[in-house]
Design a protein around this motif. Sequence first.
Motif, PDB file in Angstrom:
ATOM      1  N   ALA A 198       1.258  -1.371  -0.104  1.00 58.52           N
ATOM      2  CA  ALA A 198       0.077   0.041  -0.133  1.00 58.52           C
ATOM      3  C   ALA A 198       0.835   1.278   0.192  1.00 58.52           C
ATOM      4  O   ALA A 198       0.990   2.694  -0.704  1.00 58.52           O
ATOM      5  CB  ALA A 198      -1.430  -0.389   0.960  1.00 58.52           C
ATOM      6  N   LEU A 256      -7.376   1.907   2.132  1.00 59.64           N
ATOM      7  CA  LEU A 256      -7.360   0.967   1.279  1.00 59.64           C
ATOM      8  C   LEU A 256      -6.510  -0.149   2.025  1.00 59.64           C
ATOM      9  O   LEU A 256      -6.696  -0.971   1.793  1.00 59.64           O
ATOM     10  CB  LEU A 256      -5.548   1.744   0.237  1.00 59.64           C
ATOM     11  N   LEU A 257      -5.403   0.498   3.586  1.00 62.76           N
ATOM     12  CA  LEU A 257      -5.061  -1.084   3.621  1.00 62.76           C
ATOM     13  C   LEU A 257      -5.825  -1.487   4.842  1.00 62.76           C
ATOM     14  O   LEU A 257      -5.712  -2.097   4.480  1.00 62.76           O
ATOM     15  CB  LEU A 257      -3.852   0.283   4.649  1.00 62.76           C
TER      16      LEU A 257
END
Length: 290
Positions: free
Chosen positions: A57, A206-207
């Motif tokens: 990421a 996103l993570l």
Amino acid sequence: MSPWIESSIPFVAIFVMLIVGTDLRAADFQRVRRYPVLVPGIVCGQWVLLIGAAGLAGRLLDLPPGIAGGAILFAAAPVAAMSGFYTQLAGGHLALAVTVAAVSNLLAPIVTPVAASLGFWFFLDSEQAMELPLLRVALQSLVGLLLPLLAGMALRHGAPQWVARWRGSLQAASMIAVAALLALVVADQFAAIRAQFALLSGAAMLLTLAMLAAGWLVVKLAAASADDRRGLLWGFPARNVAVATLVATSVLGKIAAVTFIAVLFATQVALLMPLALWLRRRGGHPSGGV
């Protein structure tokens, strides 16, 4: 960051781990014998996959080293007590979730420094790399993680009735302590968060999704029971914020890492609670009770 906030972080970490210890019993570790492959596989898989997810990421989003380092530290932390809370919401196998958290936290003083160091070495190039003193992190993990964890277990063993009576209040107090600390960090760093809000929130989203995807893939392959899957999933995204924050400040002195961890925690609460409740309804569990 304000000195008084920074100096309070070790005390919050010790308090949280003490409360985690009061929720553990020897039976939680003995339960590994019933799952001799599943529990060790899940615990090891979490560290490997989450460090990879955090590092990727950071590279995909071209995150600044402070934020990327915060993501790696979060992934290297052990399973948080919040994983049990999400398991309860989802109607999952709570005993199995507690066993995974117990093993993860017991191994963390050794694994967390090594996993974080490997993540920094592999994913942060030489121009961005943050030096992570392995022995100092190990010492911080011993004092701020293992010793209070063992003290909490000793307290439960010596005063089981008192711990049972105040268990809910103690767990609530630990969650409030973490939430209050991160709220203070957000207030203290509000200008920096506002200036990078799109980057921080996007990276946190996103993570979290990457952690969930990794967890869902692993538990889908490893656990046959739907209840087991609803119990094992949450240890992937729900990592020990207090430990990650302690290392970020006390060892690295990276305020950007702590800021990202605070945003990540808030993002996860907003995402994981509704997801847990949806999985509960999907599994046919009533909305009330466990």
